[in-house]
Design an enzyme around this catalytic site. Structure first.
Site, PDB file in Angstrom:
ATOM      1  CB  SER A 249      -0.848   0.129   1.191  1.00  0.00           C
ATOM      2  OG  SER A 249      -0.158   0.233   2.266  1.00  0.00           O
ATOM      3  CE  LYS A 250      -3.077   2.892  -0.894  1.00  0.00           C
ATOM      4  NZ  LYS A 250      -3.575   2.003   0.070  1.00  0.00           N
TER       5      LYS A 250
END
Length: 485
Positions: A249-250
RNA sequence: GGCCCCAUAGUCUAGAGGCCUAGGACGCCGGACCCUCAUUCCGGAAACAGCGGUUCGAAUCCGCUUGGGGCUACCA
């Protein structure tokens, strides 16, 4: 005839996991002289992000992954956006409804939520309770005008077996599946239905996708069977995990193809690195072209285990490509990074010569750009460590003056002439050659590390060299050396 | 919780019963080379998750345990 598809949802940028899945599809298709289809899964308009589709296509293309059919290039099985295939879905939906394989469900979201709460409280798995399962078309008529979803009538007995090319036979008891939704109340089809219809209508022979879809596969098989579609072959490739083993994820830093590009990773290197995540070549050689990979690619060599990406190895590989690629390719690749830093190359030595000298000392294009900066900008200050080491020796100022004077008289400005000059001067001064080389490198580049001095000076040119050496000499003599950092 | 998948060094992997005193790559440590750094080249430390089976023989087959991951929406 092999036909594969990569089917992203346009809800963001191209992820390295998605890129790797697309790559495997592409290699498989090319290896078998098959067709690669790009299908955009944009049924959920609420999640759609404008520009995402174009960004993903651009990301794929930048990696050399191309498709034979897709929303932009067309093809015989279009349209290639699910949002444009509504009529097709509606046809199959009514077929399912007519044959009794699907039914209308009028349960409200609140009712469903309440069901789930109760099941959770009782420690039961959350499944649709089947309240509307036995409603007849007559009951439907009674509810005319009320919103409803369409659910698939999943057989309560038996099991569905997924024949996976990578994992073998995977069995799912129907008892653990429920009557899942095929079509939302607003008429939009849901993923498991749309994917099954599209894979069939687009004549997909092999569904190669991420492992997160393995659990969805029995649902798609059930839909296909209800519609009497033949099944494609399935291959679920392992996921790519973040360094902490969690889903990417980011918050894990760079996870999109675009971010890696911005960090100075060459697409050639990224694709080669991604290739090695979950697949291994039949030879013990890791640097390979896309063409070689196409020749070698085989689903049998795809790993079952999830992989964690390793930035260090990616950077190493990028360094390899920086050295391997034709100089012009590297020059083109580094240009945007130079521009972004305001490094004006027109005024200085030819970029290709400069890159030839600096590329083996860089791992990324960002590093390369920084490393070659001094060719175009004289040092404003000198590295502290170097000043302490080379500029504080006695008589260094005079020494630099002597170098400048000698270089000024040089008739031929090339590596050998420069080397001879330094040798001669060192002898005259009773010094070791290195005692001249180091202060001069610091004077000219402001740094203690870099290309071999004579190569460097040969490219920098006499005017600039002499000027920089003099300037440093003056600073040293004046006892006013600007220190960097 | 239920169902499903997976398990070789820090990381990516080779390995499909004896070829394994487990091979390669990144990273790490040491050395050589050199005007520095980098490259390159040598060398080193580092793994079959655990426990039971099967077998003459198991990293490889089976079971259990443990650990990790996925799915479980009117998301894809």
């Amino acid at each position: 005839m092999v036909r594969v598809r990569y089917a992203p949802s346009p809800t963001g940028t191209l992820h390295i996991g998605g890129a790797r899945t697309a790559l495997f599809n592409f290699l498989f298709a090319r290896h078998h002289q098959g067709t690669m289809v790009l299908r955009v899964e944009d049924t959920d308009q609420a999640r759609l992000i404008p520009g995402s589709e174009a960004a993903m296509m651009e990301g794929l293309r930048s990696l050399g992954i191309v498709w034979d059919e897709g929303p932009d290039v067309g093809g015989a099985y279009g349209p290639y956006r699910q949002s444009e295939r509504r009529d097709l879905y509606r046809r199959y939906l009514s077929q399912l409804e007519a044959s009794g394989r699907a039914y209308r469900c009028y349960c409200t979201p609140a009712e469903l939520e309440a069901d789930r709460q109760r099941q959770r409280a009782q420690g039961l798995p959350p499944r649709y309770v089947g309240r509307c399962r036995s409603l007849t078309p007559a009951d439907w008529a009674e509810r005319e005008g009320l919103p409803y979803v369409l659910r698939l009538k999943v057989p309560s007995q038996g099991r569905t077996v997924v024949q996976d090319l990578i994992r073998g036979a995977v069995e799912f008891e129907h008892a653990v599946l429920d009557d899942f939704v095929l079509c939302k109340s607003d008429g939009t089809p849901v993923y498991n239905f749309a994917a099954a219809v599209d894979d069939y209508t687009m004549a997909i022979s092999h569904v190669i996708r991420g492992e997160e879809h393995l659990s969805n596969t029995p649902k798609q098989i059930l839909v296909s069977q209800a519609l009497e579609f033949p099944l494609p072959a399935y291959a679920h490739v392992p996921m790519i995990l973040a360094p902490d083993r969690s889903k990417l994820s980011k918050r894990h830093g760079a996870t999109s193809v675009e971010e890696y590009r911005a960090q100075g990773i060459l697409p050639e290197a990224l694709v080669n690195y991604l290739l090695l995540l979950g697949w291994s070549p039949p030879e013990e050689r890791e640097i390979m072209s896309l063409a070689e990979a196409i020749g070698w690619f085989d689903l049998a060599r795809v790993q079952k285990t999830a992989a964690i990406y390793d930035l260090k190895k990616l950077e190493w590989m990028n360094g390899q490509y920086l050295r391997l690629l034709p100089i012009e390719r590297v020059v083109d690749a580094v240009r945007p990074f130079l521009d972004a830093r305001g490094i004006a190359v027109q005024a200085g030595p030819p970029l290709d010569q400069v890159v030839a000298l600096t590329r083996e000392r860089a791992r990324t294009l960002v590093e390369l750009a920084e490393n070659l900066r001094f060719f175009y900008e004289p040092p404003q200050a000198y590295e502290a460590k170097g000043v302490a080491k080379y500029f504080e020796e006695p008589a260094v100022g005079e020494r630099l003056e002597r170098v400048a004077a000698a270089l000024e008289l040089l008739a031929t400005w090339d590596h050998d002439a420069l080397a001879q000059t330094f040798d001669r001067l060192a002898e005259e001064l009773g010094l070791k050659r290195a005692q001249l080389i180091h202060p001069v490198r610091l004077a000219v580049t402001g740094r203690t590390v870099g290309p071999g001095l004579f190569e460097l000076l040969a490219v920098l040119g006499p005017g600039e060299t002499v000027h920089r050496v003099r300037r440093a000499a003056e600073a040293v003599l004046a006892g006013a050396v600007p220190i960097a950092d």
